[in-house]
Enzyme design. Structure first.
Site: not given
Ligand code: ADP
Ligand code: MG
Length: 588
Positions: A8, A70, A166, A189
């Site tokens: 991913d 990205k 995705e 998502d």
């Molecule tokens: P992406 O798909 O954009 O790469 P992610 O799916 O990894 O991102 O999500 C990242 C986001 O999720 C960030 O804004 C982070 O602060 C938030 N996040 C991660 N863990 C938690 C949590 N336990 N509670 C709330 N928000 C969270």
């Molecule tokens: Mg993502």
């Protein structure tokens, strides 16, 4: 055979996994972390830093730290107006590049550095060489963005066996292929910087994307910004370093508040000798976050509308993206879709897990599922008169192959320009140009050349165009690499416009086609009159002259239907002329 890994490659975080004894597992790095921030820092000398180490440098040296690569992959300057802490360069229309310490990097080069780190972590965890991968991309990524992602993989020494959407990967991780035929699911998502809502249907062993919608500028980062803005009031003279510390503390508090009701924020010696301490409650966080979460509503409604479904038609709603760990987001999804969302997987790991399962399917370790997607927009080429000729219609299930025969518009023409287009409009100029190339062929009388054009979209969603002169066998195959803006909003806009202009477009098409017919008819009539006109009587000649004038008037007026009628009338009026001409030619 080396294992196939699933990756991913996220805007905010990236993950890698592999099949182990029949199970998909995500691999941790040397620090024991499975999530790698998609950040690369370029120090003045030595190797770039990737992941958490780079993330820490972002606040200290923003101009030398690239994040969100990205957002720029496979895109051209002028397409995406993004504000980032580092410099973007390139001429308008050229591929987007990022400039760090006087050196220009393509987004795929930066992504390749992230992939290299993931690959090294996986090799260490698995104890063998890793050279093959499945990589995920958002469902709305266009051809150029998919190609560039594939290119990033290759730069990192990986053969990209498959590019997977995705939401499809996430659905697979949630085991939704077990739901049975015709089941429909929504994938919600909410990541760090982007929001995507997709509606999928599982059918005869394949997932189809019924609709996608979203906002490429909406995510957890917005909640972080709103929190910081709320706190800044309470602190005077915030230095960049203090700002970075505050952000880090607030994001940690935001994460804690997903499972606790209160979080203590303590920053000793925050500014000078002063320390900062405060308690943030979940209720306060929710007050700040609610308007941001609400912004996803319109997109959910649009996606349902496009898929022609109501929430009651859905069999499941799954949560993806770290920000959906927040209870407020879950509550929102519950209200929006009128059902309990499925939370059986870690939302920020589901996509990588699905990519790993897909890798398992490819290597034969997992069976009985095939993943298919659909084309978001129609693909075709330009034909006579600036018309779009669709070869693969929108919503076709991929992989797909389709072709058509074309001929020369002009006698003695030596080459045909194949202009590849994407979009839903009738006229070429209203669609997006994906690229063009020339195919040389043997000169032939008008309408005699036979050029076959074949479009093939492979399982990665990448378009290969083949053109062949069927007479000589000369052919050319081109993979489309030039970019156009096909973000989710752009697709939506295109569809809206095509509906809005449907009538106009139809009459434009009628006119262009009628005009082509007139262009053949008028010179033919003139030539026939010159050759055998003397054999007609005066009334016949006068009638033909009148019909010719009517055709010319309709052309000048740009009116499609009247021109069509005028052509037919001219055709009728010249029947005897045509007969005389043919008799003469045959010597009777
Ligand atoms: P992406 O798909 O954009 O790469 P992610 O799916 O990894 O991102 O999500 C990242 C986001 O999720 C960030 O804004 C982070 O602060 C938030 N996040 C991660 N863990 C938690 C949590 N336990 N509670 C709330 N928000 C969270
Ligand atoms: Mg993502």
């Amino acid at each position: 055979m080396s294992p196939i890994v699933g990756i991913d490659l996220g805007t905010t975080n990236s993950l890698i996994g592999a099949m182990d004894a029949g199970f998909p597992i995500l691999l941790a790095d040397a620090e024991g972390e499975r999530l790698t921030p998609s950040v690369v820092h370029f120090p003045p000398t030595g190797e770039p830093l990737v992941g958490r180490a780079a993330s820490r440098m972002r606040a200290l040296e923003p101009a030398a730290t690239v994040y969100s690569a990205k957002r720029f992959i496979g895109r051209r300057v002028g397409e995406a107006a993004d504000e980032v802490g580092f410099a973007l360069t390139g001429e308008r229309g050229a591929p987007m590049r990022m400039r760090v310490r006087g050196h220009d990097y393509a987004p795929e080069e930066v992504s390749a550095l992230i992939l290299k780190k993931l690959r090294a972590d996986a090799e260490r965890a698995l104890g063998c060489e890793v050279t093959r991968a499945v990589i995920t991309v958002p469902a709305y990524f266009n051809d150029a963005q998919r190609q560039a992602t594939k290119c990033a993989g290759e730069l990192a020494g990986l053969t990209v066996e498959r590019i997977v959407n995705e939401p499809t990967a996430a659905a697979l991780a949630y085991g939704l292929d077990k739901l049975g035929d015709r089941s429909k699911v929504a994938v919600f998502d909410l990541g760090g910087g982007t929001f995507d809502i997709s509606i999928l249907e599982f059918n005869e062993g394949v997932f189809q994307v019924l609709a996608t919608n979203g906002d490429t500028r909406l995510g957890g980062d917005d909640i972080d910004e709103a929190l910081i803005a709320d706190f800044k009031f309470q602190i005077s003279n915030l230095s960049p370093e203090a700002h970075a510390r505050l952000r880090e503390a607030l994001v940690m508090a935001k994460h804690r508040l997903s499972s606790e009701d209160e979080a203590r924020i303590e920053l000793p010696f925050f500014s000078g000798n002063e320390s900062f301490a405060r308690t943030l409650t979940r209720a306060e966080l929710e007050r700040i976050a609610r308007p941001i979460v609400e912004r996803t509503r319109a997109h959910c409604l649009r996606a349902l509308q496009d898929a022609k479904l109501t929430p009651a038609d859905l069999d499941d709603v799954i949560l993806v993206g770290g920000q959906t760990r927040m209870p407020l987001v879950r509550e929102f999804v519950r209200g929006m879709f009128q059902r309990e969302p499925n939370v059986s997987q870690n939302p920020d790991e589901a996509v990588a897990l699905g990519a790993t399962i897909q890798a398992g399917i490819l290597s034969g370790a997992v069976q009985n599922v095939v993943l298919l997607d659909v084309t978001p927009l129609s693909l075709g080429i330009e034909t006579f008169g600036g018309l779009m000729n669709v070869i693969i219609p929108r919503n076709s299930t991929i992989p797909i192959k389709a072709g058509e025969m074309f001929t020369n518009a002009v006698a003695g023409q030596r080459a045909m320009l194949i202009k590849v287009l994407q979009g839903e409009r009738e006229l070429v100029r209203d669609n997006w140009a994906l690229g063009e190339f020339k195919l040389a062929f043997e000169p032939a009388p008008k309408g005699h050349a036979r050029v076959g054009v074949q479009f093939e979209i492979d399982a990665n969603g990448i378009l290969h165009v083949l053109a062949r002169d069927t007479k000589t066998g000369a052919e050319k195959v081109v993979a489309m690499t030039s970019a156009v803006d096909v973000s989710d909003e752009a697709v939506e806009k295109m569809l809206e416009e095509s509906l809005e202009h449907a009538f106009e477009d139809m009459s434009d098409r009628v006119f262009v086609e009628a005009r082509l017919k007139s262009d053949e008819l008028l010179p033919a009539v003139r030539q026939a009159l010159a050759q055998v006109g003397a054999e007609l009587d005066d009334t016949e000649r006068a009638l033909i002259a009148q019909r010719v004038a009517e055709v010319e008037a309709a052309i000048a007026a740009g009116a499609g239907q009247p021109l069509k009628r005028a052509n037919t009338a001219l055709d009728d009026a010249t029947q005897r002329l045509a007969t005389i001409l043919i008799e003469r030619a045959m010597g009777t």
